[in-house]
Motif scaffolding. Sequence first.
Motif, PDB file in Angstrom:
ATOM      1  N   ARG A 402       3.556   4.914 -11.073  1.00 18.19           N
ATOM      2  CA  ARG A 402       3.802   4.692 -12.488  1.00 18.19           C
ATOM      3  C   ARG A 402       5.282   4.909 -12.846  1.00 18.19           C
ATOM      4  NH1 ARG A 402       0.574   4.821 -17.055  1.00 18.19           N
ATOM      5  NH2 ARG A 402      -1.006   4.005 -15.632  1.00 18.19           N
ATOM      6  N   VAL A 403       5.940   5.851 -12.163  1.00 12.57           N
ATOM      7  CA  VAL A 403       7.342   6.138 -12.497  1.00 12.57           C
ATOM      8  C   VAL A 403       8.324   5.356 -11.631  1.00 12.57           C
ATOM      9  CG1 VAL A 403       6.786   8.446 -13.324  1.00 12.57           C
ATOM     10  CG2 VAL A 403       7.462   8.135 -10.929  1.00 12.57           C
ATOM     11  N   GLY A 404       7.802   4.447 -10.816  1.00 11.25           N
ATOM     12  CA  GLY A 404       8.707   3.558 -10.109  1.00 11.25           C
ATOM     13  C   GLY A 404       8.817   3.774  -8.620  1.00 11.25           C
ATOM     14  N   TRP A 405       7.939   4.584  -8.035  1.00  8.51           N
ATOM     15  CA  TRP A 405       8.002   4.820  -6.594  1.00  8.51           C
ATOM     16  C   TRP A 405       7.907   3.537  -5.770  1.00  8.51           C
ATOM     17  CZ3 TRP A 405       3.564   4.751  -3.148  1.00  8.51           C
ATOM     18  CH2 TRP A 405       3.875   5.173  -1.855  1.00  8.51           C
ATOM     19  N   PRO A 406       7.023   2.561  -6.112  1.00  7.69           N
ATOM     20  CA  PRO A 406       7.007   1.326  -5.318  1.00  7.69           C
ATOM     21  C   PRO A 406       8.312   0.560  -5.387  1.00  7.69           C
ATOM     22  CG  PRO A 406       4.959   1.582  -6.517  1.00  7.69           C
ATOM     23  CD  PRO A 406       5.910   2.615  -7.036  1.00  7.69           C
ATOM     24  N   ARG A 407       9.076   0.719  -6.492  1.00 10.18           N
ATOM     25  CA  ARG A 407      10.372   0.042  -6.532  1.00 10.18           C
ATOM     26  C   ARG A 407      11.310   0.648  -5.484  1.00 10.18           C
ATOM     27  NH1 ARG A 407       9.311  -0.233 -12.199  1.00 10.18           N
ATOM     28  NH2 ARG A 407       9.195  -2.402 -12.853  1.00 10.18           N
ATOM     29  N   VAL A 408      11.185   1.982  -5.298  1.00 12.68           N
ATOM     30  CA  VAL A 408      11.962   2.603  -4.232  1.00 12.68           C
ATOM     31  C   VAL A 408      11.486   2.072  -2.887  1.00 12.68           C
ATOM     32  CG1 VAL A 408      12.558   4.787  -3.133  1.00 12.68           C
ATOM     33  CG2 VAL A 408      12.327   4.664  -5.626  1.00 12.68           C
ATOM     34  N   LEU A 409      10.170   1.873  -2.783  1.00 10.25           N
ATOM     35  CA  LEU A 409       9.620   1.298  -1.564  1.00 10.25           C
ATOM     36  C   LEU A 409      10.219  -0.067  -1.280  1.00 10.25           C
ATOM     37  CD1 LEU A 409       5.777   1.741  -1.066  1.00 10.25           C
ATOM     38  CD2 LEU A 409       7.621   2.226   0.523  1.00 10.25           C
ATOM     39  N   ALA A 410      10.433  -0.853  -2.353  1.00  9.40           N
ATOM     40  CA  ALA A 410      10.981  -2.180  -2.165  1.00  9.40           C
ATOM     41  C   ALA A 410      12.376  -2.107  -1.560  1.00  9.40           C
ATOM     42  CB  ALA A 410      11.032  -2.928  -3.499  1.00  9.40           C
ATOM     43  N   LEU A 411      13.104  -1.027  -1.869  1.00 11.14           N
ATOM     44  CA  LEU A 411      14.423  -0.854  -1.293  1.00 11.14           C
ATOM     45  C   LEU A 411      14.333  -0.245   0.099  1.00 11.14           C
ATOM     46  CD1 LEU A 411      16.273   0.529  -4.436  1.00 11.14           C
ATOM     47  CD2 LEU A 411      16.337  -1.803  -3.548  1.00 11.14           C
ATOM     48  N   ARG A 412      13.412   0.681   0.272  1.00 13.27           N
ATOM     49  CA  ARG A 412      13.203   1.317   1.563  1.00 13.27           C
ATOM     50  C   ARG A 412      11.730   1.173   1.938  1.00 13.27           C
ATOM     51  NH1 ARG A 412      16.999   4.930   3.393  1.00 13.27           N
ATOM     52  NH2 ARG A 412      18.800   5.237   2.068  1.00 13.27           N
ATOM     53  N   PRO A 413      11.286  -0.036   2.262  1.00 11.87           N
ATOM     54  CA  PRO A 413       9.857  -0.271   2.486  1.00 11.87           C
ATOM     55  C   PRO A 413       9.361   0.426   3.753  1.00 11.87           C
ATOM     56  CG  PRO A 413      11.129  -2.192   3.098  1.00 11.87           C
ATOM     57  CD  PRO A 413      12.088  -1.237   2.457  1.00 11.87           C
ATOM     58  N   SER A 414       8.146   0.864   3.701  1.00 14.28           N
ATOM     59  CA  SER A 414       7.520   1.500   4.854  1.00 14.28           C
ATOM     60  C   SER A 414       6.559   0.518   5.506  1.00 14.28           C
ATOM     61  CB  SER A 414       6.750   2.756   4.405  1.00 14.28           C
ATOM     62  OG  SER A 414       5.939   3.230   5.461  1.00 14.28           O
ATOM     63  N   ARG A 415       6.723   0.321   6.791  1.00 13.08           N
ATOM     64  CA  ARG A 415       5.813  -0.560   7.526  1.00 13.08           C
ATOM     65  C   ARG A 415       4.425   0.027   7.624  1.00 13.08           C
ATOM     66  NH1 ARG A 415       6.783  -4.434  10.881  1.00 13.08           N
ATOM     67  NH2 ARG A 415       5.400  -3.548  12.455  1.00 13.08           N
ATOM     68  N   HIS A 416       4.295   1.293   7.303  1.00 17.44           N
ATOM     69  CA  HIS A 416       3.004   1.952   7.467  1.00 17.44           C
ATOM     70  C   HIS A 416       2.292   2.183   6.145  1.00 17.44           C
ATOM     71  CE1 HIS A 416       4.237   2.503  11.615  1.00 17.44           C
ATOM     72  NE2 HIS A 416       5.334   3.134  11.202  1.00 17.44           N
ATOM     73  N   SER A 417       2.845   1.677   5.040  1.00 18.21           N
ATOM     74  CA  SER A 417       2.156   1.838   3.766  1.00 18.21           C
ATOM     75  C   SER A 417       0.865   1.032   3.781  1.00 18.21           C
ATOM     76  CB  SER A 417       3.049   1.372   2.615  1.00 18.21           C
ATOM     77  OG  SER A 417       3.141  -0.041   2.601  1.00 18.21           O
ATOM     78  N   PRO A 418      -0.161   1.449   3.028  1.00 15.68           N
ATOM     79  CA  PRO A 418      -1.432   0.712   3.031  1.00 15.68           C
ATOM     80  C   PRO A 418      -1.282  -0.756   2.656  1.00 15.68           C
ATOM     81  CG  PRO A 418      -1.672   2.844   1.956  1.00 15.68           C
ATOM     82  CD  PRO A 418      -0.213   2.662   2.194  1.00 15.68           C
ATOM     83  N   VAL A 419      -0.400  -1.038   1.697  1.00 13.84           N
ATOM     84  CA  VAL A 419      -0.207  -2.429   1.295  1.00 13.84           C
ATOM     85  C   VAL A 419       0.388  -3.229   2.446  1.00 13.84           C
ATOM     86  CG1 VAL A 419       1.018  -3.964  -0.299  1.00 13.84           C
ATOM     87  CG2 VAL A 419       0.021  -1.839  -1.144  1.00 13.84           C
ATOM     88  N   ALA A 420       1.375  -2.656   3.130  1.00 15.62           N
ATOM     89  CA  ALA A 420       2.013  -3.352   4.252  1.00 15.62           C
ATOM     90  C   ALA A 420       1.018  -3.643   5.358  1.00 15.62           C
ATOM     91  CB  ALA A 420       3.177  -2.515   4.783  1.00 15.62           C
ATOM     92  N   VAL A 421       0.204  -2.654   5.703  1.00 20.99           N
ATOM     93  CA  VAL A 421      -0.781  -2.829   6.779  1.00 20.99           C
ATOM     94  C   VAL A 421      -1.784  -3.907   6.391  1.00 20.99           C
ATOM     95  CG1 VAL A 421      -2.641  -1.703   8.040  1.00 20.99           C
ATOM     96  CG2 VAL A 421      -0.492  -0.486   7.646  1.00 20.99           C
ATOM     97  N   THR A 422      -2.237  -3.872   5.142  1.00 27.25           N
ATOM     98  CA  THR A 422      -3.201  -4.876   4.676  1.00 27.25           C
ATOM     99  C   THR A 422      -2.613  -6.276   4.758  1.00 27.25           C
ATOM    100  OG1 THR A 422      -4.253  -3.292   3.182  1.00 27.25           O
ATOM    101  CG2 THR A 422      -4.584  -5.623   2.712  1.00 27.25           C
ATOM    102  N   CYS A 423      -1.384  -6.444   4.265  1.00 26.02           N
ATOM    103  CA  CYS A 423      -0.762  -7.771   4.279  1.00 26.02           C
ATOM    104  C   CYS A 423      -0.546  -8.273   5.699  1.00 26.02           C
ATOM    105  CB  CYS A 423       0.553  -7.737   3.513  1.00 26.02           C
ATOM    106  SG  CYS A 423       0.358  -7.560   1.727  1.00 26.02           S
ATOM    107  N   GLU A 590       5.565  -4.488  -5.290  1.00 29.74           N
ATOM    108  CA  GLU A 590       5.375  -4.002  -3.925  1.00 29.74           C
ATOM    109  C   GLU A 590       4.512  -4.967  -3.115  1.00 29.74           C
ATOM    110  OE1 GLU A 590       3.651  -0.119  -1.489  1.00 29.74           O
ATOM    111  OE2 GLU A 590       3.092  -0.445  -3.585  1.00 29.74           O
ATOM    112  N   ALA A 591       3.412  -5.437  -3.728  1.00 31.39           N
ATOM    113  CA  ALA A 591       2.515  -6.362  -3.025  1.00 31.39           C
ATOM    114  C   ALA A 591       3.205  -7.691  -2.727  1.00 31.39           C
ATOM    115  CB  ALA A 591       1.248  -6.597  -3.848  1.00 31.39           C
ATOM    116  N   LEU A 592       4.029  -8.167  -3.658  1.00 35.68           N
ATOM    117  CA  LEU A 592       4.770  -9.408  -3.408  1.00 35.68           C
ATOM    118  C   LEU A 592       5.751  -9.226  -2.255  1.00 35.68           C
ATOM    119  CD1 LEU A 592       5.508 -10.606  -7.073  1.00 35.68           C
ATOM    120  CD2 LEU A 592       3.939 -11.654  -5.427  1.00 35.68           C
ATOM    121  N   TRP A 593       6.455  -8.086  -2.236  1.00 38.13           N
ATOM    122  CA  TRP A 593       7.425  -7.840  -1.166  1.00 38.13           C
ATOM    123  C   TRP A 593       6.746  -7.865   0.197  1.00 38.13           C
ATOM    124  CZ3 TRP A 593       9.004  -4.988   2.950  1.00 38.13           C
ATOM    125  CH2 TRP A 593      10.368  -5.012   3.255  1.00 38.13           C
TER     126      TRP A 593
END
Length: 846
Positions: A402-423, A590-593
């Motif tokens: 809610r406070v913008g953590w996924p936007r930080v993810l977009a800059l420093r994405p994690s290959r192991h995040s649940p969204v990344a693994v799903t995609c 995040e999901a689009l990235w």
Amino acid sequence: MSYTASIVVPLLRQVDSWLEQSLLSAVNQSVPTEVIVVRSRLTPRSNLEILARLAACHPNLVIVVEDRPDSFPAAINQGIRAAQAERVGLLLSDDWLETTAVAESMRATADIVASGNFVHLPDGGVVEKASKDASLKGFLSCRSLEQQASYLEHFFLFRTECLLRVGGLDEDIGNYPGIDDYHLIWTLLENGASVAIVERRLYHYRDHGSERLTLEDPALMRANLRKILQKHGVEPTEEPGIIERHAPWFGRPIHRAMDANHDRQLPSAGAASRPLAGQIGGRDGNADLDAILSYADARGLDQFVVDAAVPGEYRRAPSAPGGYRGTGREVACGVDSKGRWRINLPFHFRGHLVCARPERVLGIFWCLDLLKAGYLSAHLQADSGVQQVSLLRHLAAACLARVGWPRVLALRPSRHSPVAVTCRRMARTRDPSYRVEPKRVLMITSTYNRGGSERQMVATAAGLIARGWDVRVLALGSLAPGDPSVEEEFRRLGITPHLSSAFDAGPGRASGRAPITEAIHLPQLFINRLEPVRAAIRHHRPGVVHGWLDVPAVVAALAGCELGVPRIVMGQRNCREAMTIQKYPAEIVEALWHGYRSVSANPAVSILNNSVAGAAGYERWLRLQPGAIRVLHNGYTPGAVRAPSAIEVSRFRDRLGLHPGAPVVGTVMRLLPQKDPGLWLDAAAEIGKRRPDVRFLLVGYGAMRDMIVARIATLGLGDRIVFPGPVADIGLVYAAVDVVLLTSLCEGTPNVLIEAQAAGRPVVTSNFSSAGEAVADGCTGCLVARRSARDLARATLAVLEDPAWAARTRVEGPALVARRFDLERMLCETLELYGAAVRGSSADET
């Protein structure tokens, strides 16, 4: 023509969009189907216009006028008598069918073929507790003909001969939808009719939200139900119980009726429960109660609550079927007024929740509700089976999002995040899972809004059809009432504009997979759209899937990769900054990235953008190699902007109150923050200060309309600016203005700049990233470096006051468009992306 089945649609009056969706679902069945609309003499003109338009396009649509006015059962009987086919189905004019409903029902030879159904609120959301899964086992478990007749609600096909033999619906009962067909089925069963069940949801029922289920008096409905019971010889002592079972449906919206009629008793789990096998999520995203009981027993849970299947609290009872019994304490789940998942349940310190809808756990308020009630963890379905997860951890993740953590993810994405693994899992290379139809393309977009992207879809579709391609189109959402649409342009090309709701077979139905399980970590927006797209791909069997705009492109690509579509094209029609301007939720970004990144590794996928600047911006954002995103400039269809006569232009200006000879600055835009209409009005005010004779024409529609009306009054432009809303003939607009002013914050390739220059009108535009690709600065238009109302006004006045601009643009504007935005070039490049070999202006499948 020989029809497989006939569908009767009684029509008194209906919401136009609902009626059209209903009829299109019937006339576009996958097998030849006759559709008989029995209309009333009171049917409104707008409904009649829809009937006439559809009948002109669909020879299988027959329209008759009811013989007996104001009689719902008489209208249906009239349609049954007119039916040519051996099977006849009934469809209400606000409901719709799966495109394979007739074909699937015809596989059964029974006299009555029933199916399950979905219940939708007016906004399209599915009311799961009201939707139904039907089975022959469930039908046979009913102890009486009355219960069996009740079970077969929302039947689909009857044998016509059987209906005629019993005289159809009883016309003396009155206008009571739900009672009259119940009586008809009961009568057929008494006469020995055979029954088959299609164990899939084929019928989409529309709940009207706050409206009553029927407009008849509930007391009269009770009286007529009593008349039916007496006609079938029901014992007087049994009447009250049957009437009370049906009564909640009388005079209530369906979802409220479900609340009132919901049986909170624990149903029998049977003598032998099905093994758990690591699954508690059943089809349609709900839970299988047998599996839940087995899971609870295996985990040694003495007491737990369930949020789906049969919501409630359960306690171990060895003597009860399934080993558990309901405590009677209420568990209520739902969405609040702001669209947030909420749950109300009994307090139990360190309690256990068996969660059949895992996506709810991602919600902040859902977690808070559970934590306040003493629950620290939840048991939910995940990729590797059922897992016990920490609610505190999920709450922390949701708050960070809610406070913008996924936007930080977009800059420093994690290959192991649940969204990344799903995609990554969904984007793997696969062989086609269906028989591919060569030279068939399925185009997928957000809505059929008459915007630049959608008009490019129409132009592309027209060019492909001329080259022998079979084009199908699908929109993931509906337009707001009054918004202009390109649907009619598709129909003129012989293309049926499909909505995703027509393919919304429910989670796991069409594809045999449950997206709640596979896509659990994706945003709900994606989850809701994935299954209809999967179903549409399986139905149309395209060789190419082409997604237009970010969300449709990523959803289409993920679904296409899963199903092994041979060619997938992702069409970006904007610049990366638009996501920020339009305030995309962090979870969507995040999901689009991760979606773009994952599918880019699949050799079947091509990503394109309609501007060099847009492609470069996405490549930087996605950390792709330069050139990974192909640039495909828009194609302009010659003559797309009509050149009206001087008399037509004069009349148009007169209607708008634009005096002859008055200089006019105008534009065409969607009224959205990305277009910055506020800056356009400020520039108009600056121009007006220096040239009081200048008038302004603002053509457009959108969410900011009310703000713009108020701003016009504040700036004192009320007598100088014309704000007519959308205009169908855009050629009249360009012909009526002297300069076109555009103030967008960012764009891909704006169609308004292309169209204005094609019409020979000079343009003044803010110098956003791709503006220079659409305008010859200093020749056909002027690029303004600073986003300043004063600078824009100064440039506009310079163009307006120099006759050389108008003379030069009349020649150079069309020439630039023909050179830079050639339609043939755009089509040839598109066909290359589709895997076709291009020779001159034609293409053949490789």
